[in-house]
Design a protein around this motif. Structure first.
Motif, PDB file in Angstrom:
ATOM      1  N   ARG A   1      -1.417  29.154 -15.974  1.00 28.95           N
ATOM      2  CA  ARG A   1      -0.317  28.814 -15.070  1.00 28.95           C
ATOM      3  C   ARG A   1      -0.401  27.330 -14.752  1.00 28.95           C
ATOM      4  O   ARG A   1      -1.501  26.807 -14.556  1.00 28.95           O
ATOM      5  N   GLU A   2       0.747  26.672 -14.669  1.00 24.50           N
ATOM      6  CA  GLU A   2       0.771  25.229 -14.360  1.00 24.50           C
ATOM      7  C   GLU A   2       1.353  24.988 -12.980  1.00 24.50           C
ATOM      8  O   GLU A   2       2.467  25.430 -12.680  1.00 24.50           O
ATOM      9  N   TYR A   3       0.587  24.256 -12.172  1.00 24.95           N
ATOM     10  CA  TYR A   3       1.025  23.858 -10.826  1.00 24.95           C
ATOM     11  C   TYR A   3       1.105  22.337 -10.808  1.00 24.95           C
ATOM     12  O   TYR A   3       0.112  21.662 -11.090  1.00 24.95           O
ATOM     13  N   SER A   4       2.249  21.822 -10.463  1.00 25.07           N
ATOM     14  CA  SER A   4       2.432  20.368 -10.462  1.00 25.07           C
ATOM     15  C   SER A   4       2.306  19.818  -9.047  1.00 25.07           C
ATOM     16  O   SER A   4       2.683  20.478  -8.082  1.00 25.07           O
ATOM     17  N   LYS A   5       1.762  18.612  -8.923  1.00 28.12           N
ATOM     18  CA  LYS A   5       1.682  17.977  -7.603  1.00 28.12           C
ATOM     19  C   LYS A   5       1.598  16.457  -7.754  1.00 28.12           C
ATOM     20  O   LYS A   5       1.383  15.951  -8.864  1.00 28.12           O
ATOM     21  N   THR A   6       1.712  15.776  -6.626  1.00 20.68           N
ATOM     22  CA  THR A   6       1.595  14.318  -6.635  1.00 20.68           C
ATOM     23  C   THR A   6       0.188  13.926  -7.075  1.00 20.68           C
ATOM     24  O   THR A   6      -0.790  14.507  -6.614  1.00 20.68           O
ATOM     25  N   TYR A   7       0.089  12.929  -7.923  1.00 14.67           N
ATOM     26  CA  TYR A   7      -1.208  12.394  -8.337  1.00 14.67           C
ATOM     27  C   TYR A   7      -1.694  11.455  -7.236  1.00 14.67           C
ATOM     28  O   TYR A   7      -1.003  10.495  -6.872  1.00 14.67           O
ATOM     29  N   ALA A   8      -2.874  11.764  -6.709  1.00 20.05           N
ATOM     30  CA  ALA A   8      -3.390  10.955  -5.595  1.00 20.05           C
ATOM     31  C   ALA A   8      -4.532  10.043  -6.036  1.00 20.05           C
ATOM     32  O   ALA A   8      -5.125   9.349  -5.215  1.00 20.05           O
ATOM     33  N   GLY A   9      -4.867  10.076  -7.313  1.00 23.61           N
ATOM     34  CA  GLY A   9      -5.910   9.176  -7.820  1.00 23.61           C
ATOM     35  C   GLY A   9      -7.327   9.680  -7.583  1.00 23.61           C
ATOM     36  O   GLY A   9      -8.282   8.923  -7.771  1.00 23.61           O
ATOM     37  N   ALA A  10      -7.477  10.943  -7.171  1.00 27.97           N
ATOM     38  CA  ALA A  10      -8.836  11.491  -6.980  1.00 27.97           C
ATOM     39  C   ALA A  10      -9.543  11.562  -8.340  1.00 27.97           C
ATOM     40  O   ALA A  10      -8.893  11.651  -9.382  1.00 27.97           O
ATOM     41  N   ASP A  11     -10.877  11.544  -8.290  1.00 26.42           N
ATOM     42  CA  ASP A  11     -11.658  11.469  -9.525  1.00 26.42           C
ATOM     43  C   ASP A  11     -11.326  12.566 -10.535  1.00 26.42           C
ATOM     44  O   ASP A  11     -11.263  12.331 -11.731  1.00 26.42           O
TER      45      ASP A  11
END
Ligand code: FAD
Ligand code: UDP
Length: 410
Positions: free
Chosen positions: A341-351
Motif C-alpha cells: 500500500r502507498e501512503y503519500s505525505k509531505t517530504y520533511a527531510g528526515a533521514d
C-alpha cells in the motif's frame, strides 16, 4: 563481472583501492537510470574510466528490486513498469536484459454506496468500459458515443480539458470522473486538488475513448525478465567502471569557486550528479519541496490478493493504491503473495525519508533555477535525473536523457 552461473557477483562493487583518483576520467554520483546509463556509455563508447559513487548499498536507484522474506520479488521503492516509444532506449536496455511481456492494467476500486456496501471496479484510465460500468451498459454506451462524436474514437482527453466542455451532459460526465477518479486520489497523493497541481501530472492518466484497458499504450512495455537489479548489475559490469556502494558523494566532494574536489584533490574530468540539486549546494536557497511515500508491505498466504497488478483507491481509504508484485513480475509462487500500500505525505527531510516526487509549480521551478545557476558555475558539472533536474521523469525519459548527455560528453 559475471559469476559462473551467470549471476552477478557483488564483489565487483566492493570499495576498490581509490588512492589513485586521478586514474578516473569521469565521476558519476548515483547508480540509478541516470547514472548507470551515462556510466556505461562513457565507459564503453567514450573509453573513459568512470567512478560511480552510490550512497545506498545497492545499484538501480528507485528501480531496485529484490526478494522479500517470503521469496517474492518486490520493488522496494514503488512499483516500476517499463514502457516507452523510444526504440533507442528500448534497444539499449535490451543489451542488459531480456523482457517479460507485461501490459500493465489498473482498476479503480470505488465503494458502491456511502454505507460501503460492495465495491465497483473499472479500468483506469477511465475508458468506454469504465463508462458502461459506471452508468450502466446502455446509458454508458450512449454517453461514450457522445464523447467520441465530440473528440474522436481512440482519443485521449485530459480531465481538465473535459471539464471545460460546455455541453451539460459532457460536463456531467466530467464531474463524475473528477469526483470518482481524480479529486480524492490527487488530494491523497499531492495534498492539492487536480486544478492546483501541474496539469501535466493528471494528463498522464487521461480519459481514454477506447476499450483498450491498458495503463500505457507505448510500443515497448514489459518487465526485465530477471528484475531491474540484474539489468543494472550487467550495465555497470564493465572493465572501465568502478562502483562504490555505500559512498555518499557529498561527504567527499567540495565545490568551491568553480573547482570540484574529490577527497581533497581537484578533479578535472566531467562530473554527472544525479542526486538532489538543493542538497548539493547545502540547501542554501531553502530546500526544494517534495512528496515522499510510505510503503506498507503485507505478505498473505494465498496465490493472489487482487485481480490486477495495481488497484487504485480513488474515493476512500488513506492509501492511494495497492500493488501486487506477482502480477507485474509473473513470478510463479503458489500459496504466498506480497502486496504494498502507498501512503503519500509531505517530504520533511528526515533521514529515513526519500524525496520521491518533485512538486512542479512556478515557485518551485524558480527555486530550482537558483540551484541550477549555482551548478552552471562549474563547467564540468552536469545535473541529470529526476532529482537533479527536479522533474517528473519516467525511466525511459531519463534513460534517453542519459544517452543524449553521454553522446555530448564523449
Ligand atoms: P534515482 O533512481 O532516484 O537514482 C538516483 C541515485 O542517486 C539513487 O540511487 C541515490 O541513492 C543516489 N544518490 C543521491 N545522492 C547521492 C549522493 N550524495 N551520493 C551518492 N549517491 C547519491 N518510471 C517508469 O517509467 N515507470 C514506472 O512505473 C515508475 N514508477 C514509479 C513509481 C514510484 C513510486 C516512483 C517514485 C517513481 C516511479 N518511476 C517510474 C520513475 C522512476 O523511478 C525514475 O524515472 C527513475 O528512477 C529516475 O532515475 P534517476 O537515476 O534519475 O533517479
Ligand atoms: N491520478 C488520479 N487517479 C488515478 C490515477 C492517477 O487522480 O486513479 C492522478 C494523480 O494526480 C496522480 C497522477 O494522475 O498523481 C499521475 O498518475 P500516475 O499513475 O502516472 O502516477 P505515478 O505512477 O507516477 O505515481
Amino acid at each position: 563481472m559475471l559469476g559462473k552461473n551467470g549471476a552477478f557477483t557483488r564483489a565487483n562493487f566492493d570499495r576498490n583501492d581509490v588512492s589513485a583518483l586521478t586514474n578516473y576520467d569521469a565521476l558519476i554520483v548515483g547508480a540509478g537510470f541516470a547514472g548507470a546509463v551515462t556510466a556505461r556509455r562513457l565507459a564503453e563508447d567514450g573509453n573513459k574510466k568512470v567512478l560511480v559513487l552510490e550512497r545506498r548499498d545497492h545499484v538501480a536507484g528507485n528501480a531496485y528490486d529484490c526478494l522479500d522474506a517470503a521469496g517474492i520479488l518486490i520493488h522496494q521503492y514503488g512499483p516500476h513498469i517499463f514502457h516507452t516509444n523510444d526504440k533507442r532506449v528500448f534497444d539499449y536496455l535490451s543489451r542488459f536484459t531480456r523482457w517479460r511481456d507485461y501490459q500493465h492494467t489498473v482498476v479503480a476500486s470505488i465503494p458502491r454506496d456511502s454505507a460501503g456496501h460492495g465495491r465497483l471496479q473499472y479500468p483506469v484510465p477511465f475508458n468506454l468500459d469504465s463508462m458502461e460500468a459506471a452508468f450502466g451498459p446502455e446509458e454508458g454506451k450512449r454517453l461514450g458515443d457522445k464523447l467520441i462524436a465530440a473528440y474522436g474514437a481512440e482519443k485521449k482527453v485530459t480531465i481538465l480539458e473535459l471539464r471545460q466542455n460546455p455541453d451539460p451532459e459532457i460536463s456531467a460526465i466530467a464531474d463524475y470522473v473528477y469526483e470518482h477518479v481524480f479529486v480524492h486520489y490527487t488530494m491523497k497523493q499531492w495534498g492539492q486538488r487536480p486544478e492546483e497541481i501541474d496539469p501535466a501530472t493528471t494528463a498522464r492518466v487521461p480519459v481514454f475513448l477506447s476499450r483498450d484497458p491498458r495503463y500505457f499504450q507505448d510500443a515497448y512495455q514489459g518487465m526485465p525478465l530477471e528484475g531491474y537489479t540484474p539489468m543494472f548489475e550487467r550495465m555497470l559490469d564493465h572493465p572501465n567502471i568502478t562502483v562504490e556502494l555505500g559512498s555518499d558523494a557529498l561527504k567527499r566532494l567540495e565545490l568551491d569557486s568553480g573547482v570540484i574536489k574529490l577527497d581533497g584533490e581537484a578533479f578535472n574530468g566531467p562530473v554527472v550528479y544525479t542526486g538532489q540539486a538543493d542538497e548539493l549546494f547545502a540547501f542554501q536557497f531553502s530546500p526544494l519541496p517534495y512528496r515522499t511515500l510510505d510503503f506498507r508491505y503485507e505478505t498473505i498466504d494465498r496465490d493472489y490478493f487482487q485481480s490486477h497488478g495495481t488497484v487504485n483507491y480513488t474515493v476512500d481509504e488513506d492509501f492511494t493504491r495497492i500493488t501486487e508484485f506477482k502480477h507485474l513480475t509473473g513470478q510463479k509462487k503458489p500459496g504466498v503473495t506480497t502486496i504494498m500500500r502507498e501512503y503519500s505525505k509531505t517530504y520533511a527531510g528526515a533521514d529515513h525519508e526519500i524525496p520521491y516526487y518533485a512538486i512542479i509549480n512556478p515557485d518551485n521551478n524558480a527555486l530550482y533555477a537558483k540551484y541550477k545557476a549555482e551548478a552552471d558555475k562549474f563547467p564540468q558539472l552536469r545535473l541529470l535525473g529526476r532529482l537533479a533536474e527536479y522533474k517528473y521523469y519516467n525511466m525511459d525519459a531519463i534513460a534517453a536523457r542519459a544517452l543524449a548527455l553521454a553522446d555530448e560528453m564523449r
